[in-house]
Design a protein around this motif. Structure first.
Motif, PDB file in Angstrom:
ATOM      1  N   PRO A  99       0.826  -1.217   0.000  1.00 46.57           N
ATOM      2  CA  PRO A  99       0.000   0.000   0.000  1.00 46.57           C
ATOM      3  C   PRO A  99       0.855   1.260   0.000  1.00 46.57           C
ATOM      4  O   PRO A  99       1.976   1.263   0.506  1.00 46.57           O
ATOM      5  CB  PRO A  99      -0.797  -0.120   1.314  1.00 46.57           C
ATOM      6  N   CYS A 100       0.274   2.326  -0.567  1.00 48.93           N
ATOM      7  CA  CYS A 100       0.955   3.623  -0.589  1.00 48.93           C
ATOM      8  C   CYS A 100       0.026   4.644   0.056  1.00 48.93           C
ATOM      9  O   CYS A 100      -1.178   4.602  -0.171  1.00 48.93           O
ATOM     10  CB  CYS A 100       1.256   4.018  -2.040  1.00 48.93           C
ATOM     11  N   PRO A 101       0.579   5.576   0.839  1.00 51.67           N
ATOM     12  CA  PRO A 101      -0.294   6.563   1.486  1.00 51.67           C
ATOM     13  C   PRO A 101      -0.880   7.574   0.490  1.00 51.67           C
ATOM     14  O   PRO A 101      -1.826   8.281   0.819  1.00 51.67           O
ATOM     15  CB  PRO A 101       0.646   7.271   2.475  1.00 51.67           C
ATOM     16  N   GLY A 102      -0.329   7.620  -0.722  1.00 45.13           N
ATOM     17  CA  GLY A 102      -0.802   8.600  -1.703  1.00 45.13           C
ATOM     18  C   GLY A 102      -2.067   8.131  -2.408  1.00 45.13           C
ATOM     19  O   GLY A 102      -2.327   6.929  -2.511  1.00 45.13           O
ATOM     20  N   THR A 103      -2.836   9.111  -2.912  1.00 38.98           N
ATOM     21  CA  THR A 103      -4.028   8.754  -3.703  1.00 38.98           C
ATOM     22  C   THR A 103      -4.002   9.547  -5.005  1.00 38.98           C
ATOM     23  O   THR A 103      -5.049   9.949  -5.521  1.00 38.98           O
ATOM     24  CB  THR A 103      -5.316   9.093  -2.923  1.00 38.98           C
ATOM     25  N   CYS A 104      -2.828   9.806  -5.524  1.00 38.36           N
ATOM     26  CA  CYS A 104      -2.646  10.671  -6.685  1.00 38.36           C
ATOM     27  C   CYS A 104      -3.438  10.146  -7.889  1.00 38.36           C
ATOM     28  O   CYS A 104      -3.307   8.963  -8.243  1.00 38.36           O
ATOM     29  CB  CYS A 104      -1.159  10.744  -7.031  1.00 38.36           C
ATOM     30  N   ILE A 105      -4.206  11.024  -8.491  1.00 41.61           N
ATOM     31  CA  ILE A 105      -5.139  10.564  -9.533  1.00 41.61           C
ATOM     32  C   ILE A 105      -4.434  10.094 -10.799  1.00 41.61           C
ATOM     33  O   ILE A 105      -4.993   9.350 -11.578  1.00 41.61           O
ATOM     34  CB  ILE A 105      -6.183  11.654  -9.892  1.00 41.61           C
ATOM     35  N   PHE A 106      -3.200  10.554 -11.012  1.00 38.23           N
ATOM     36  CA  PHE A 106      -2.483  10.179 -12.242  1.00 38.23           C
ATOM     37  C   PHE A 106      -1.734   8.854 -12.095  1.00 38.23           C
ATOM     38  O   PHE A 106      -1.183   8.331 -13.047  1.00 38.23           O
ATOM     39  CB  PHE A 106      -1.473  11.280 -12.619  1.00 38.23           C
ATOM     40  N   CYS A 107      -1.714   8.300 -10.871  1.00 35.54           N
ATOM     41  CA  CYS A 107      -0.831   7.161 -10.594  1.00 35.54           C
ATOM     42  C   CYS A 107      -1.477   5.831 -11.024  1.00 35.54           C
ATOM     43  O   CYS A 107      -2.622   5.551 -10.656  1.00 35.54           O
ATOM     44  CB  CYS A 107      -0.515   7.136  -9.101  1.00 35.54           C
ATOM     45  N   PRO A 108      -0.746   5.007 -11.771  1.00 36.11           N
ATOM     46  CA  PRO A 108      -1.300   3.712 -12.186  1.00 36.11           C
ATOM     47  C   PRO A 108      -1.627   2.829 -10.979  1.00 36.11           C
ATOM     48  O   PRO A 108      -1.013   2.958  -9.927  1.00 36.11           O
ATOM     49  CB  PRO A 108      -0.173   3.073 -12.997  1.00 36.11           C
ATOM     50  N   PRO A 114       4.513  -2.669  -7.242  1.00 36.49           N
ATOM     51  CA  PRO A 114       4.447  -1.611  -6.230  1.00 36.49           C
ATOM     52  C   PRO A 114       3.808  -0.386  -6.888  1.00 36.49           C
ATOM     53  O   PRO A 114       3.880  -0.232  -8.110  1.00 36.49           O
ATOM     54  CB  PRO A 114       5.917  -1.364  -5.881  1.00 36.49           C
ATOM     55  N   LYS A 115       3.182   0.463  -6.092  1.00 33.89           N
ATOM     56  CA  LYS A 115       2.403   1.587  -6.619  1.00 33.89           C
ATOM     57  C   LYS A 115       3.232   2.429  -7.585  1.00 33.89           C
ATOM     58  O   LYS A 115       4.413   2.687  -7.359  1.00 33.89           O
ATOM     59  CB  LYS A 115       1.943   2.452  -5.439  1.00 33.89           C
ATOM     60  N   SER A 116       2.578   2.803  -8.657  1.00 31.78           N
ATOM     61  CA  SER A 116       3.096   3.686  -9.706  1.00 31.78           C
ATOM     62  C   SER A 116       3.907   2.961 -10.791  1.00 31.78           C
ATOM     63  O   SER A 116       4.266   3.584 -11.775  1.00 31.78           O
ATOM     64  CB  SER A 116       3.889   4.879  -9.149  1.00 31.78           C
ATOM     65  N   TYR A 117       4.156   1.668 -10.636  1.00 35.38           N
ATOM     66  CA  TYR A 117       4.894   0.941 -11.689  1.00 35.38           C
ATOM     67  C   TYR A 117       3.935   0.085 -12.517  1.00 35.38           C
ATOM     68  O   TYR A 117       2.848  -0.274 -12.065  1.00 35.38           O
ATOM     69  CB  TYR A 117       6.047   0.137 -11.086  1.00 35.38           C
ATOM     70  N   GLY A 161       9.896   1.931  -6.213  1.00 36.18           N
ATOM     71  CA  GLY A 161       8.628   1.271  -5.860  1.00 36.18           C
ATOM     72  C   GLY A 161       7.871   2.027  -4.788  1.00 36.18           C
ATOM     73  O   GLY A 161       8.368   2.156  -3.668  1.00 36.18           O
ATOM     74  N   GLY A 162       6.706   2.536  -5.134  1.00 31.46           N
ATOM     75  CA  GLY A 162       5.812   3.162  -4.160  1.00 31.46           C
ATOM     76  C   GLY A 162       6.501   4.190  -3.296  1.00 31.46           C
ATOM     77  O   GLY A 162       7.297   4.997  -3.769  1.00 31.46           O
ATOM     78  N   THR A 163       6.199   4.164  -2.010  1.00 28.73           N
ATOM     79  CA  THR A 163       6.789   5.105  -1.055  1.00 28.73           C
ATOM     80  C   THR A 163       7.630   4.319  -0.066  1.00 28.73           C
ATOM     81  O   THR A 163       7.106   3.628   0.804  1.00 28.73           O
ATOM     82  CB  THR A 163       5.672   5.883  -0.327  1.00 28.73           C
ATOM     83  N   TRP A 164       8.932   4.420  -0.219  1.00 30.62           N
ATOM     84  CA  TRP A 164       9.868   3.613   0.572  1.00 30.62           C
ATOM     85  C   TRP A 164       9.586   3.727   2.070  1.00 30.62           C
ATOM     86  O   TRP A 164       9.513   2.733   2.777  1.00 30.62           O
ATOM     87  CB  TRP A 164      11.301   4.061   0.248  1.00 30.62           C
ATOM     88  N   THR A 288      10.871   8.444  -2.156  1.00 29.29           N
ATOM     89  CA  THR A 288       9.823   8.620  -1.155  1.00 29.29           C
ATOM     90  C   THR A 288       9.076   9.924  -1.394  1.00 29.29           C
ATOM     91  O   THR A 288       9.383  10.680  -2.311  1.00 29.29           O
ATOM     92  CB  THR A 288      10.430   8.521   0.274  1.00 29.29           C
ATOM     93  N   ARG A 289       8.057  10.159  -0.553  1.00 26.39           N
ATOM     94  CA  ARG A 289       7.249  11.375  -0.672  1.00 26.39           C
ATOM     95  C   ARG A 289       7.816  12.459   0.255  1.00 26.39           C
ATOM     96  O   ARG A 289       8.334  12.143   1.323  1.00 26.39           O
ATOM     97  CB  ARG A 289       5.818  11.069  -0.224  1.00 26.39           C
ATOM     98  N   PRO A 290       7.641  13.724  -0.115  1.00 26.83           N
ATOM     99  CA  PRO A 290       8.167  14.805   0.737  1.00 26.83           C
ATOM    100  C   PRO A 290       7.612  14.746   2.159  1.00 26.83           C
ATOM    101  O   PRO A 290       8.349  14.993   3.113  1.00 26.83           O
ATOM    102  CB  PRO A 290       7.687  16.079   0.033  1.00 26.83           C
ATOM    103  N   LYS A 325      -5.053  15.211  -5.829  1.00 25.95           N
ATOM    104  CA  LYS A 325      -5.162  14.406  -4.598  1.00 25.95           C
ATOM    105  C   LYS A 325      -3.798  13.887  -4.137  1.00 25.95           C
ATOM    106  O   LYS A 325      -3.634  12.712  -3.796  1.00 25.95           O
ATOM    107  CB  LYS A 325      -6.125  13.225  -4.797  1.00 25.95           C
ATOM    108  N   ARG A 326      -2.857  14.781  -4.210  1.00 30.61           N
ATOM    109  CA  ARG A 326      -1.483  14.397  -3.898  1.00 30.61           C
ATOM    110  C   ARG A 326      -1.297  14.126  -2.402  1.00 30.61           C
ATOM    111  O   ARG A 326      -0.459  13.338  -2.003  1.00 30.61           O
ATOM    112  CB  ARG A 326      -0.582  15.540  -4.401  1.00 30.61           C
ATOM    113  N   GLY A 327      -2.057  14.827  -1.587  1.00 29.73           N
ATOM    114  CA  GLY A 327      -1.996  14.537  -0.157  1.00 29.73           C
ATOM    115  C   GLY A 327      -0.898  15.256   0.605  1.00 29.73           C
ATOM    116  O   GLY A 327      -0.689  14.979   1.784  1.00 29.73           O
TER     117      GLY A 327
HETATM  118  S1  SF4 Z   1       2.487   9.001  -7.211  1.00 33.83           S
HETATM  119 FE1  SF4 Z   1       3.707   8.198  -5.555  1.00 33.83          FE
HETATM  120  S2  SF4 Z   1       2.697   8.894  -3.686  1.00 33.83           S
HETATM  121 FE2  SF4 Z   1       1.213   9.145  -5.356  1.00 33.83          FE
HETATM  122  S3  SF4 Z   1       0.049   7.267  -5.280  1.00 33.83           S
HETATM  123 FE3  SF4 Z   1       1.681   6.978  -6.773  1.00 33.83          FE
HETATM  124  S4  SF4 Z   1       3.338   6.021  -5.621  1.00 33.83           S
HETATM  125 FE4  SF4 Z   1       1.899   6.845  -4.136  1.00 33.83          FE
END
Ligand code: SF4
Length: 611
Positions: A99-108, A114-117, A161-164, A288-290, A325-327
């Protein structure tokens, strides 16, 4: 298919034909060899990787009616010089789906990844074929590089991969420890069989629980998980929900998460071994995320051996961040950069154009802020224009007519602006994300857009000043022409000095080429890290040239010409002039010996040289 999964006997017929055809070429070139390889796909449709062709040639030449082995021909099979041109061998490894804490609308939302790949990206496929296991991924990648004749003694580990920072700490320690163990084992031990047995055991535990066990077969995983694929237009379940059900819960139930965990002491043991190992780690990168960056987190990733952080700004506009929805807000990116820079990390930012709520003009403004605002000024940058992926929530916005991909002209205009407005101390590592075109629903599918933009600015008599555009690459450097230059700039926490050894470009209209550089931070504010008080910090030393074995020399090329030492001397001299007490270096584990030989002594997280 990693080299270990590839057996000659399974594909004997096609391999004999392929080698026959290569041996029959009247005049040989890398291009011609590539064409032959593409003409002979395996029965599953995949194209043979270079290391597989090399392996087949080594084993089959001289038998099965084939001509004898010729070392000269091997050169053409191995040729792929670009990847290690910048001096080190990059090994990219992916973390497991999580799981990733982000909910970014552009992210696959690819539930095999892992999230975003995306599961059909080449690096992602390699990871999946290795069960996302760090040891298997590192070992097999090193093996592949070695098979095609690359020197592999200096290794940069890039963990994607996602958010380390969101993965459990014990998993992070284990993951890094296993990467080190693979480097330490390479050429000495081979622990792959033992690990593969672990995953087979996991598969049977999952079957007993009646849960799909992730296999190392992308085709099998695709078949089984097809019904659960997330479609961005109709979002039944979130990525995080599916991932928790498919992986996190069963792993816990089967006790597999206990296997994927290690202690700090275990990690330190492998790190110590690596200091004098044959294959040394010269850089360790996490992404990782900021909003995951805090003082404690910075110290923690440093303890892991990390030297560079990839950090997703995506936008420097709060309204755009909210709409997507970058969060997190822009302030989070400001804080993250400050903390990372104070700790001497190299900052590799990700920035996106064409986000929902942005525009061509807004993107150009944003890009200007990236390098004008002292809170940012990243050392490296990936520019990712937003792509429309079927599994991303952005699909819904597109369907409603709220978001459109840029036209060719709009995209070109933004990228030309980016190329011509990047300062000389920054490296543009990517200008387009290399997404397989079959994944892009609409918008740009040209992965060579960087080249297109470069040609467009060159026509107008302009050139990018960024580091990547100026690297000496294969150019033979005349030491007489080398000149030490210093680019100085201010950030909100430091006075930065970018020392560079430059040589005139072959084309006098172009900016000078760069043979080596060093990033020195002279802090203007108190660091939160006690041992860095009153210290200048060397954040990076990079000498270009084809990656060589440690201690090897290559006359005329940039590497090992003493440029690193001369840059360090320049840094020490400047720190002395500025009346600082010492110079610290954020050394990678495998470069500790290098710095010890140059008079640095070990501190807790850094090495130090009195001035
Ligand atoms: S862009 Fe990064 S932070 Fe946002 S959902 Fe995707 S992996 Fe998570």
């Amino acid at each position: 298919m990693p080299a270990t999964d590839f057996t000659i006997t399974d594909h004997l017929e096609v391999l004999i034909l392929l080698i026959q055809e290569i041996q029959a070429l009247e005049s040989i070139s890398v291009k011609k060899v590539d064409k032959v390889v593409r003409r002979h796909p395996l029965s599953n449709g995949s194209i043979l990787a270079k290391d597989q062709v090399v392996k087949a040639y080594r084993e089959l030449a001289g038998s099965h009616g084939l001509s004898p082995f010729e070392p000269e021909l091997l050169k053409y099979l191995q040729m792929k010089p670009m990847r290690t041109m910048s001096g080190v061998t990059p090994v990219t490894v992916l973390t497991k789906p999580f799981p990733c804490p982000g909910t970014c609308i552009f992210c696959p939302n690819d539930i095999r990844m892992p999230k975003s790949y995306l599961s059909d990206e080449p690096g992602a496929q390699r990871a999946e074929r290795n069960y996302f296991d760090p040891y298997l991924q590192t070992y097999n990648r090193l093996q592949a590089f070695q098979n095609i004749g690359h020197p592999i003694t200096k290794v940069e580990i890039i963990i994607l991969g996602g958010t380390w920072s969101y993965y459990p700490e014990t998993y992070q320690i284990w993951f890094v420890k296993e990467c080190f163990r693979a480097m330490n084992d390479f050429g000495v031990n081979d622990g792959r069989a033992v690990i593969e047995t672990q995953y087979e055991t996991m598969e049977s535990a999952y079957h007993q629980m009646n849960v799909h066990a992730p296999t190392n077969s992308p085709a099998e995983n695709e078949k089984v998980l097809h019904s659960q694929i997330i479609d961005g237009q109709v979002k039944g379940k979130s990525y995080n929900q599916v991932i928790s059900e498919l992986y996190v819960a069963p792993e816990r139930k089967a006790g597999f998460d206990a296997y994927q965990s290690a202690t700090w002491e275990e990690l330190q043991l492998e790190q110590q071994k690596n200091e004098t190992a044959e294959l040394r780690n010269v850089g360790l990168v996490i992404e990782t995320r900021p909003d995951n960056i805090s003082e404690a987190e910075v110290i923690r990733i440093r303890k892991l051996g990390c030297t560079k952080a990839q950090i997703g700004f995506q936008s420097l506009n709060d309204d755009v961040l909210t709409k997507n929805k970058r969060g997190h807000d822009v302030a989070a990116s400001r804080t993250a950069v400050k903390l990372l820079r104070q700790a001497g990390f190299k900052i590799h930012a990700h920035w996106m154009a064409n986000l929902y709520g942005s525009s061509v003009e807004q993107d150009k403004l944003d890009f200007t802020t990236l390098f004008d605002d002292p809170d940012f000024k990243p050392d490296e940058l990936k520019i990712y224009p937003c792509s429309l992926i079927a599994s991303a929530e952005l699909m819904q916005y597109h369907q409603k007519g709220l978001w459109q991909p840029y036209t060719y002209t709009e995209l070109l205009s933004v990228l030309e602006f980016c190329l011509t407005n990047t300062p000389s101390y920054c490296r543009l590592t990517r200008v387009i994300r290399d997404i397989p075109s079959s994944d892009i629903v609409e918008g740009n599918k040209l992965t060579n857009f960087r080249q297109i933009a470069e040609q467009a600015i060159a026509k107008a008599g302009e050139y990018s000043q960024d580091i990547r555009a100026r690297e000496v690459r294969q150019l033979v450097v005349d030491p007489e022409l080398l000149r030490l230059n210093a680019v100085e700039y201010e950030t909100s926490s430091s006075h930065e000095v970018f020392f560079e050894f430059i040589v005139p470009a072959p084309n006098p209209d172009q900016p000078p080429k760069i043979a080596a550089f060093l990033r020195l931070s002279l802090p203007t504010s108190q660091s939160f890290i006690t041992e860095l008080q009153n210290a200048a910090i060397i954040r990076e030393v990079h000498v270009y040239g084809q990656s060589l074995g440690l201690g090897q020399k290559q006359t005329g090329k940039a590497q090992h010409g003493g440029l690193g030492t001369r840059l360090i001397e320049a840094a020490l001299k400047l720190a002395r002039e500025k009346k600082l007490a010492q110079v610290a270096v954020i050394s990678a584990v495998g470069t500790r010996e290098y710095y010890r030989h140059r008079g640095f002594v070990d501190g807790e997280l850094y090495q130090f040289h009195a001035v």
